[in-house]
Every structure is written in C-alpha cells, then in structure tokens.
Design a protein around this motif. Structure first.
Motif, PDB file in Angstrom:
ATOM      1  N   ALA A  30     -25.356  22.055 -12.164  1.00 11.84           N
ATOM      2  CA  ALA A  30     -24.481  21.570 -13.236  1.00 11.84           C
ATOM      3  C   ALA A  30     -23.016  21.859 -12.924  1.00 11.84           C
ATOM      4  O   ALA A  30     -22.140  21.014 -13.145  1.00 11.84           O
ATOM      5  CB  ALA A  30     -24.873  22.199 -14.565  1.00 11.84           C
ATOM      6  N   LYS A  31     -22.730  23.044 -12.387  1.00 12.05           N
ATOM      7  CA  LYS A  31     -21.353  23.387 -12.031  1.00 12.05           C
ATOM      8  C   LYS A  31     -20.837  22.483 -10.925  1.00 12.05           C
ATOM      9  O   LYS A  31     -19.705  22.002 -10.978  1.00 12.05           O
ATOM     10  CB  LYS A  31     -21.256  24.848 -11.596  1.00 12.05           C
ATOM     11  CG  LYS A  31     -21.314  25.832 -12.729  1.00 12.05           C
ATOM     12  CD  LYS A  31     -21.206  27.262 -12.221  1.00 12.05           C
ATOM     13  CE  LYS A  31     -21.363  28.262 -13.340  1.00 12.05           C
ATOM     14  NZ  LYS A  31     -21.295  29.651 -12.847  1.00 12.05           N
ATOM     15  N   ILE A  32     -21.661  22.262  -9.920  1.00  7.82           N
ATOM     16  CA  ILE A  32     -21.245  21.417  -8.792  1.00  7.82           C
ATOM     17  C   ILE A  32     -20.984  19.991  -9.262  1.00  7.82           C
ATOM     18  O   ILE A  32     -19.976  19.379  -8.908  1.00  7.82           O
ATOM     19  CB  ILE A  32     -22.305  21.457  -7.671  1.00  7.82           C
ATOM     20  CG1 ILE A  32     -22.315  22.842  -7.020  1.00  7.82           C
ATOM     21  CG2 ILE A  32     -22.043  20.372  -6.632  1.00  7.82           C
ATOM     22  CD1 ILE A  32     -23.469  23.061  -6.069  1.00  7.82           C
ATOM     23  N   ILE A  33     -21.883  19.454 -10.066  1.00  7.51           N
ATOM     24  CA  ILE A  33     -21.717  18.085 -10.550  1.00  7.51           C
ATOM     25  C   ILE A  33     -20.483  17.958 -11.430  1.00  7.51           C
ATOM     26  O   ILE A  33     -19.722  16.997 -11.313  1.00  7.51           O
ATOM     27  CB  ILE A  33     -22.984  17.618 -11.295  1.00  7.51           C
ATOM     28  CG1 ILE A  33     -24.117  17.428 -10.286  1.00  7.51           C
ATOM     29  CG2 ILE A  33     -22.735  16.327 -12.070  1.00  7.51           C
ATOM     30  CD1 ILE A  33     -25.455  17.130 -10.919  1.00  7.51           C
ATOM     31  N   ALA A  38     -14.919  16.096 -12.132  1.00  8.89           N
ATOM     32  CA  ALA A  38     -13.509  16.380 -12.418  1.00  8.89           C
ATOM     33  C   ALA A  38     -12.620  15.954 -11.258  1.00  8.89           C
ATOM     34  O   ALA A  38     -11.563  15.348 -11.455  1.00  8.89           O
ATOM     35  CB  ALA A  38     -13.323  17.865 -12.705  1.00  8.89           C
ATOM     36  N   VAL A  39     -13.065  16.222 -10.039  1.00 11.73           N
ATOM     37  CA  VAL A  39     -12.291  15.819  -8.864  1.00 11.73           C
ATOM     38  C   VAL A  39     -12.215  14.296  -8.781  1.00 11.73           C
ATOM     39  O   VAL A  39     -11.160  13.737  -8.455  1.00 11.73           O
ATOM     40  CB  VAL A  39     -12.907  16.416  -7.578  1.00 11.73           C
ATOM     41  CG1 VAL A  39     -12.328  15.784  -6.331  1.00 11.73           C
ATOM     42  CG2 VAL A  39     -12.712  17.917  -7.556  1.00 11.73           C
ATOM     43  N   ALA A  40     -13.299  13.620  -9.086  1.00  4.73           N
ATOM     44  CA  ALA A  40     -13.301  12.158  -9.047  1.00  4.73           C
ATOM     45  C   ALA A  40     -12.345  11.578 -10.081  1.00  4.73           C
ATOM     46  O   ALA A  40     -11.621  10.610  -9.800  1.00  4.73           O
ATOM     47  CB  ALA A  40     -14.721  11.631  -9.275  1.00  4.73           C
ATOM     48  N   ILE A  41     -12.307  12.152 -11.264  1.00  4.24           N
ATOM     49  CA  ILE A  41     -11.405  11.674 -12.310  1.00  4.24           C
ATOM     50  C   ILE A  41      -9.953  11.885 -11.896  1.00  4.24           C
ATOM     51  O   ILE A  41      -9.116  10.992 -12.034  1.00  4.24           O
ATOM     52  CB  ILE A  41     -11.717  12.362 -13.653  1.00  4.24           C
ATOM     53  CG1 ILE A  41     -13.061  11.866 -14.189  1.00  4.24           C
ATOM     54  CG2 ILE A  41     -10.606  12.114 -14.674  1.00  4.24           C
ATOM     55  CD1 ILE A  41     -13.573  12.641 -15.376  1.00  4.24           C
ATOM     56  N   VAL A  46      -4.727   9.829  -9.872  1.00  2.91           N
ATOM     57  CA  VAL A  46      -3.686   9.899  -8.847  1.00  2.91           C
ATOM     58  C   VAL A  46      -3.654   8.609  -8.034  1.00  2.91           C
ATOM     59  O   VAL A  46      -2.576   8.079  -7.731  1.00  2.91           O
ATOM     60  CB  VAL A  46      -3.900  11.124  -7.934  1.00  2.91           C
ATOM     61  CG1 VAL A  46      -2.991  11.075  -6.725  1.00  2.91           C
ATOM     62  CG2 VAL A  46      -3.670  12.403  -8.716  1.00  2.91           C
ATOM     63  N   GLY A  47      -4.809   8.086  -7.694  1.00  2.16           N
ATOM     64  CA  GLY A  47      -4.871   6.842  -6.937  1.00  2.16           C
ATOM     65  C   GLY A  47      -4.255   5.679  -7.683  1.00  2.16           C
ATOM     66  O   GLY A  47      -3.538   4.860  -7.095  1.00  2.16           O
TER      67      GLY A  47
END
Length: 86
Positions: A30-33, A38-41, A46-47
């Motif tokens: 769950a933490k990894i996902i 969060a990184v994807a968002i 930014v993109g």
C-alpha cells in the motif's frame, strides 16, 4: 479457563505469525503504490506545466506574431484615418 477457550486461544495463536506477516506485506504494498501514485500525479502536473510553456512556444509564437502584425496594421490605419479627419 474452559477447554473451549484454551482451544480457541491456541488456534488463534497458531495463525498469528502468518496474519502479522500478511498485514506487513499489505502495508508495504500500500505504501509503495501510494508513493508511485503521488509521483505520477506530480509528474503529470509538472509535465503539463512544462508542455504549456515549452511545447506551445513555437505555435504560440507564430500565432502571436501574426496577431501582433494584424493589430499593428489596424492601429496604423486607425491613426491615419484620425489624422486625415482633422
């Protein structure tokens, strides 16, 4: 304690280690996902910002140049008409 309670306790205790291990694995997953989400968002935000500033610069520059040229011609024509009317 009655024999039923003792048996239930032993049964619960026998599976405790496996349950705890499963819970730990689930928490890690769950933490990894959630970190990946969060990184994807953040990357998407930014993109899109970078794309809006850099990606449109060629098209926007051409459009702005043509719009500016048209507005400059209009201002010049309007000024000429105003000075000839006086």
């Amino acid at each position: 304690m009655s024999q039923e309670k003792i048996d239930a306790y032993k049964k619960e205790k026998a599976g405790r280690k496996e349950r705890i291990e499963k819970q730990k694995k689930r928490r890690k997953i769950a933490k990894i996902i959630s970190c990946l989400a969060a990184v994807a968002i953040v990357a998407a935000i930014v993109g899109s910002i970078v794309y809006n500033k850099v990606g449109k610069s060629d098209d926007a520059a051409a459009a702005d140049a043509s719009t500016e040229a048209i507005s400059t011609e209009y201002v010049d024509d309007t000024a000429a008409e105003a000075s000839s009317a006086e």
